[in-house]
Structure formats: C-alpha cells, structure tokens
Enzyme design. Structure first.
Site, PDB file in Angstrom:
ATOM      1  N   THR A 109       0.849  -1.196   0.000  1.00  0.00           N
ATOM      2  CA  THR A 109       0.000   0.000   0.000  1.00  0.00           C
ATOM      3  C   THR A 109       0.885   1.248   0.000  1.00  0.00           C
ATOM      4  O   THR A 109       2.051   1.197   0.384  1.00  0.00           O
ATOM      5  CB  THR A 109      -0.941   0.024   1.214  1.00  0.00           C
ATOM      6  OG1 THR A 109      -0.191   0.279   2.414  1.00  0.00           O
ATOM      7  CG2 THR A 109      -1.686  -1.299   1.359  1.00  0.00           C
ATOM      8  N   GLY A 110       0.325   2.361  -0.435  1.00  0.00           N
ATOM      9  CA  GLY A 110       1.141   3.569  -0.559  1.00  0.00           C
ATOM     10  C   GLY A 110       2.277   3.363  -1.543  1.00  0.00           C
ATOM     11  O   GLY A 110       3.404   3.795  -1.331  1.00  0.00           O
ATOM     12  N   GLY A 114       7.097   3.067  -0.153  1.00  0.00           N
ATOM     13  CA  GLY A 114       6.284   2.102  -0.866  1.00  0.00           C
ATOM     14  C   GLY A 114       6.779   1.881  -2.282  1.00  0.00           C
ATOM     15  O   GLY A 114       6.875   0.737  -2.755  1.00  0.00           O
ATOM     16  N   SER A 135       7.439   3.771  12.768  1.00  0.00           N
ATOM     17  CA  SER A 135       8.367   4.899  12.749  1.00  0.00           C
ATOM     18  C   SER A 135       9.125   4.877  14.069  1.00  0.00           C
ATOM     19  O   SER A 135       8.696   4.228  15.031  1.00  0.00           O
ATOM     20  CB  SER A 135       7.589   6.218  12.628  1.00  0.00           C
ATOM     21  OG  SER A 135       8.418   7.339  12.872  1.00  0.00           O
ATOM     22  N   TYR A 152       0.666  12.559  13.751  1.00  0.00           N
ATOM     23  CA  TYR A 152       1.431  11.490  13.113  1.00  0.00           C
ATOM     24  C   TYR A 152       2.070  10.591  14.168  1.00  0.00           C
ATOM     25  O   TYR A 152       1.980   9.359  14.095  1.00  0.00           O
ATOM     26  CB  TYR A 152       2.505  12.096  12.206  1.00  0.00           C
ATOM     27  CG  TYR A 152       3.345  11.079  11.472  1.00  0.00           C
ATOM     28  CD1 TYR A 152       2.901  10.516  10.275  1.00  0.00           C
ATOM     29  CD2 TYR A 152       4.590  10.688  11.957  1.00  0.00           C
ATOM     30  CE1 TYR A 152       3.674   9.587   9.595  1.00  0.00           C
ATOM     31  CE2 TYR A 152       5.364   9.762  11.284  1.00  0.00           C
ATOM     32  CZ  TYR A 152       4.906   9.216  10.100  1.00  0.00           C
ATOM     33  OH  TYR A 152       5.678   8.289   9.440  1.00  0.00           O
TER      34      TYR A 152
END
Length: 337
Positions: A16-17, A23, A145, A158
């Site tokens: 995805t992405g 990605g 992350s 985020y």
C-alpha cells in the site's frame, strides 16, 4: 501452524502507498528480485505509469487504486491479487499521511484524517491480509516509525498514530500466534527517510518542513521490508540514527524529551526550501508522487544498524538493556531514588 515464508522470487507481495517514497522503493526492489507485486495507492495515474514501466522490463505487477481508510476499497485489493496471481504471500501496510504543526494548530478533522489513514488504514489491511493468509501462511509487514517509540513536537497526530500502530501490531501478532495462524507480523521503524513526506504533509508551521538528519534513502526501508517478507522478525529499525534516538528515549525519556523540546521545531524547518508545489498537501487528495523529496539533502544509501539487526533478533534488545544500564550507572545517587 509453523511460520514458513517463501523466497521472494516465489512470492506475491501487496504494497500500500505504492507510488511514493518507501512504498515505491519496496515495489521496485521486490519486482527487481523476482517477486510479483500488487501495488495500491490513491494516485491512479501514478499506478498506471508504474505498471507500464515495470511491466515493460518484464516485471510482474498488478495495480489497484484504493484509499486504505475505506475498508471496502482495501478488500478490492485482495480480489485484484487473486485475479492476477491467485492470491498473495505478504502484505505491506505502508500508506501514511501527516501534518506539521502544534496540536492546537491542526484542526480536529485533520487529526481524524491522519488516524483514518495511518491507523485505520493499517487495521483494514491487517484484517484483510490475515483473513487471506490464515491456513496458507505468510507475512504482514507494518511500517511504523521511530515515533512509535517517542514523540516529537510539530508532528503530534502522526506520532500518535505511530504509537497506535505499535500497539496494533503487537496485538495482531499475539492473536495470530495464539491461534497458530502461521503468519509472521513485523513492525518496521524507519528514522528520517528522504521521501516526499515533508511536501505531502499538510503544513501549519510558518516555515516549510524538512526531516531532521541523518537521513536515509527509501531503499533502506525497502531492504528491511523485503527481509521481513522472507524472515520472521518482530521489529526492525531502518537507519542507525532512528535506532539511537529510540534507545535514548527508552533509557532516558526525560533527557530525550528535553532535547525534542529544545531542537525539535528548528530541526523540522528549513527556511527558503519549500520543495515542489505540485506535491504539497496530499492529506485528503493525491498529489504528485515520487521516490524521493525535492529538497537538497544528503541521504545515506545503506544502514549498518539494519544489517546487524538482520543477524539476530536479540540485537535491538541488547542495545536497549545496555543503554539503560549506562544511563542508570551515570545518574547521581539522589536521582536514582
């Protein structure tokens, strides 16, 4: 059911992405190494261009335009994979979006949108992937992350989603292990990566955002992802700078927090370098996608820390314990009470 993962050349991998940054690097590296890929993203034009380019070189690739925040759209990805290749063996949850600005500056609707993509999008992908892989075996690889381990100013929404992604991944792993599903679940934690993220994120600061050094190329993340598709691992850090930041955060959270308070905003702003206007703000709609950002930065193309982690899964834990011992021994007696 024991976890047994196929060699990459025998796999079908959903990403995805897939049209930007990490990605896109993962798709290109997977196809180059012989895997078949189902690439999904919101940007249908970029997807078709990617399919044409890789197919022309003999790559096996199918595409599916989808917004991961929509469960029905994510379910269509499985249908595309089954129609094109008979199913898939690994699913990479990479799609993400973000904002720059204080918690107060970012509108509540934008907070929710970041969660819709980064958390619920990953939940949707994980549920769909697990349903398909039960009884067949395979890998689910989630992109977190270093902000899964600590927060940073100006990226509150985020960072909050990446903390949630850590909990989601751990819960998913435990549930699948308990039922003996034969599915490996890995969380990749990149540090600062030279992708279009600073341009794509919605910005409420008074200066253009940037990523703090040291930066790494998206190929470093792709290396970690494809390793996890073949090799069961709980966690992999992509980039030594991010690993050190996470170790410091765990060993000395107060010190780490003060550092972020003092330098966080400055480190994320670079006056006079706004990047490509055509890429700005993809929070709700796709913008121009690319492998790397347009800002003038130096990015390392390899990570020794990642290569060491590949050798044995206990490496990161030993580093955490060691850092904690060093900090504890260095504190004054009064501070230990």
């Amino acid at each position: 059911m024991a976890i047994t993962l196929k060699p990459l050349r025998d796999q079908v991998i959903v990403v995805t992405g897939a049209t930007s940054g990490n990605g896109l690097a993962t798709v290109e590296a997977a196809v180059h190494r012989g895997a078949a890929v189902v690439a999904t993203a919101r940007n249908e034009t970029a997807l078709e261009a990617l399919r044409a380019r890789l197919s022309a070189d003999g790559g096996r690739i199918a595409v599916c335009a989808a917004d991961v925040s929509d469960m029905a759209a994510v379910e269509r990805v499985t249908a595309v994979a089954v129609a094109a290749f008979g199913g898939f063996d690994s699913w990479v949850n990479n799609a993400a979006t973000g904002t720059y600005g204080t918690l107060d500056q970012v509108p509540i609707a934008d907070h929710r949108r970041v969660f819709d993509v980064n958390y619920f999008g990953m939940l949707h992908g994980s549920l769909v992937a697990a349903r398909h892989l039960r009884g067949r075996g395979g890998a689910i690889v989630n992109i977190g992350s270093i902000l899964s381990d600590r927060a940073i100013v100006e990226q509150g929404p985020y960072g909050a989603t990446k903390h949630a992604v850590q909990a989601l991944t751990d819960t998913l792993r435990m549930e699948l292990e308990r039922e003996g599903a034969g599915i490996s679940v890995t969380l990749i934690k990149p540090g600062a990566i030279d992708t279009p993220f600073p341009e794509h994120a919605r910005n409420f600061m008074d200066q253009p955002p940037r990523l703090p050094p040291p930066l790494y190329a998206p190929s470093v993340v792709a290396d970690a992802v494809l390793f996890a598709c073949e090799t069961p691992r709980r966690t992999l850090y992509a980039g030594g700078g991010g690993l050190l930041a996470s170790l410091l955060s765990r060993a000395a959270p107060r010190v780490s927090g003060r550092i972020m308070e003092l330098v966080g905003t400055f480190a994320q702003q670079k006056p006079g370098d706004p990047g490509d206007p055509a890429r700005r703000d993809n929070l709700y709609d796709p913008r121009v996608d690319a492998l790397r950002g347009t800002q003038n930065v130096h990015a390392r193309t390899s990570s020794s820390a990642l290569q060491v982690q590949k050798l044995h899964p206990a490496v990161v834990m030993l580093g955490v314990v060691g850092a904690g011992i060093v900090v504890a021994l260095g504190r004054p007696k009064d501070a230990r009470r």
